[in-house]
Design an enzyme around this catalytic site. Structure first.
Site, short mmCIF file in Angstrom:
data_model
loop_
_atom_site.label_atom_id
_atom_site.label_comp_id
_atom_site.label_asym_id
_atom_site.label_seq_id
_atom_site.Cartn_x
_atom_site.Cartn_y
_atom_site.Cartn_z
N TYR A 49 1.05 -1.25 -0.15
CA TYR A 49 -0.19 0.04 0.14
C TYR A 49 0.95 1.24 0.15
CZ TYR A 49 -3.12 -3.29 1.13
OH TYR A 49 -4.48 -4.07 1.70
N GLU A 237 -19.84 5.86 12.14
CA GLU A 237 -21.07 5.31 11.67
C GLU A 237 -20.71 4.09 11.40
OE1 GLU A 237 -22.87 6.27 7.85
OE2 GLU A 237 -23.24 4.39 7.58
N1 LIG Z 1 -5.30 -8.92 1.59
C1 LIG Z 1 -5.75 -8.09 0.87
O1 LIG Z 1 -6.03 -8.72 -0.29
C2 LIG Z 1 -6.61 -6.73 0.63
C3 LIG Z 1 -7.11 -6.24 -0.77
C4 LIG Z 1 -7.65 -5.57 -0.47
C5 LIG Z 1 -8.59 -4.65 0.72
N2 LIG Z 1 -7.85 -5.13 1.82
C6 LIG Z 1 -7.77 -4.76 3.27
O2 LIG Z 1 -9.51 -4.58 3.55
C7 LIG Z 1 -9.32 -2.52 3.79
C8 LIG Z 1 -11.05 -2.89 3.53
O3 LIG Z 1 -10.92 -3.20 2.06
P1 LIG Z 1 -11.29 -1.97 1.05
O4 LIG Z 1 -10.84 -0.69 1.19
O5 LIG Z 1 -11.12 -2.82 -0.10
O6 LIG Z 1 -12.66 -1.82 0.60
P2 LIG Z 1 -14.24 -1.27 1.56
O7 LIG Z 1 -13.60 -1.07 3.11
O8 LIG Z 1 -14.83 -2.21 0.96
O9 LIG Z 1 -14.59 -0.02 1.08
C9 LIG Z 1 -14.28 1.18 1.17
C10 LIG Z 1 -15.08 1.74 0.39
O10 LIG Z 1 -16.30 1.96 1.39
C11 LIG Z 1 -17.22 3.40 1.24
N3 LIG Z 1 -17.51 4.21 2.61
C12 LIG Z 1 -17.23 3.15 3.84
N4 LIG Z 1 -17.85 3.48 4.49
C13 LIG Z 1 -18.90 3.82 3.94
C14 LIG Z 1 -20.06 4.03 4.65
N5 LIG Z 1 -20.55 4.15 5.41
N6 LIG Z 1 -21.14 4.44 3.64
C15 LIG Z 1 -20.63 4.56 2.09
N7 LIG Z 1 -19.76 3.83 1.76
C16 LIG Z 1 -19.02 3.43 2.79
C17 LIG Z 1 -14.99 3.91 1.35
O11 LIG Z 1 -15.57 5.07 0.63
P3 LIG Z 1 -14.80 6.73 1.62
O12 LIG Z 1 -13.83 5.77 2.19
O13 LIG Z 1 -14.96 7.86 0.41
O14 LIG Z 1 -15.34 7.21 2.68
C18 LIG Z 1 -14.56 3.27 0.01
O15 LIG Z 1 -14.99 4.27 -0.90
C19 LIG Z 1 -8.86 -2.19 2.91
O16 LIG Z 1 -8.28 -1.27 3.08
C20 LIG Z 1 -7.18 -3.03 3.84
O17 LIG Z 1 -7.08 -2.41 4.85
C21 LIG Z 1 -6.61 -6.06 1.80
#
Ligand SMILES: NC(=O)c1ccc[n+]([C@@H]2O[C@H](COP(=O)([O-])OP(=O)(O)OC[C@H]3O[C@@H](n4cnc5c(N)ncnc54)[C@H](OP(=O)(O)O)[C@@H]3O)[C@@H](O)[C@H]2O)c1
Length: 292
Positions: A49, A237
């Protein structure tokens, strides 16, 4: 904050905060400071990252003592192999400004991940990590690894959300006492996630949002979740999910949303594997696909 006890008796918060795609240094530091200020105690980063340093700065700048924060990072494919992985772990420690990482994961089941695992076992013994685990290990890779290593993984971090509930993997996690951790708990908004009618209807009954219902579903299923948000109001939230309970029938309705498929990527697709093999952390390459 609710905790989950891992198979080596280490306690890990059931809900945390992810920092994938927070590339801007100052933004990432501020976002992590905000997350800590609203109560998150688990922060999930990765070598890939390119923001471990910002996470480290936020942890130092916050008023929360280091031992109350659970830091996770992940070793990238290009750092696989026993020696390289150990050196890269030292680099992660330096960037994070800490002498131990609470949980270090193998990010992807590619490259010399057996060598990486031996490095992690050593790091665990030396106290450089409190727990070790894997990520994106579908059942075949997990069963293979668990059969041929001394220390079984404490965690498998997988794409897990209402549309991909990892049903096929779950019996094998149970067999080896590996805790499931969800990445992408909102499927990054794919499939019109935040307007899903089933989740909306259930949310309305509890005066909760779609995001809160989706996270509560994971927590009630015994799965650790690490949602990401850059917005303070959404961080608040997303953490405010411990004051309501989904009924058995609501859990059943959400279980029926499972498609048993990824919304992002296919770890058996050779072109996806190639993209992972080509990526080098710290380079100026940008993410072409999600699923890292
Ligand atoms: N191990 C792996 O291969 C892998 C892969 C992917 C991710 N990850 C980890 O998992 C974490 C989470 O997954 P992710 O970041 O991919 O996606 P996620 O948490 O599923 O989704 C994040 C998205 O949702 C939006 N969001 C968050 N809370 C919200 C709410 N209450 N209402 C409406 N929209 C909302 C965010 O927008 P805003 O930011 O604009 O609020 C962002 O666009 C990552 O940050 C990372 O640490 C690991």
């Amino acid at each position: 904050m609710h905790n989950i006890v891992l198979n080596n008796n280490v306690k890990m918060p059931a809900l945390g905060f992810g920092v994938f795609q927070l590339h801007d240094e100052n933004e990432c530091e501020q976002v992590v400071l905000n997350a800590l200020s609203v109560g998150y105690r688990l922060i999930d980063t990765a070598q890939a990252y390119n923001n471990e340093e910002s996470v480290g700065k936020a942890v130092k700048a916050s008023e929360v003592p280091r031992d109350e924060i659970f830091l996770t990072s992940k070793i990238w494919v290009s750092n696989s192999g026993e020696q390289k992985a150990m050196l890269s772990l030292e680099d992660s420690l330096r960037r994070l400004g800490t002498d131990y990482i609470d949980l270090m994961l193998i990010h992807q089941p590619f490259g010399d991940y057996y060598g990486t695992w031996r490095a992690l076992e050593k790091a665990l013994k030396q106290g450089k990590c409190r727990a070790i685990g894997v990520s994106n290990f579908y059942a075949d890779r997990l069963v293979d690894l668990c059969n041929f290593v001394d220390v079984k993984p404490q965690i498998n971090q997988m794409e897990t959300h209402v549309f991909q509930q990892q049903t096929a993997l779950r019996p094998y996690l149970d067999r080896f006492k590996v805790q499931l951790e969800s990445w992408g708990p909102f499927a990054e908004g794919m499939n019109n996630f935040f307007a899903n009618p089933v989740l909306s209807k259930i949310g309305a009954r509890h005066d909760k949002s779609v995001a809160q219902v989706a996270l509560r579903f994971l927590i009630q299923s015994g799965i650790i979740a690490i949602p990401k948000s850059s917005h303070l109001n959404r961080m608040e939230e997303n953490i405010n999910i411990f004051d309501f309970e989904l009924t058995r029938s609501e859990m059943g309705l959400i279980q029926s949303l499972d498609t048993r498929n990824s919304v992002f990527c296919n770890h058996q697709d050779p072109e996806f594997v190639q993209a992972l093999a080509d990526f080098v952390p710290g380079s100026k390459q940008s993410w072409k696909k999600s699923g890292f």
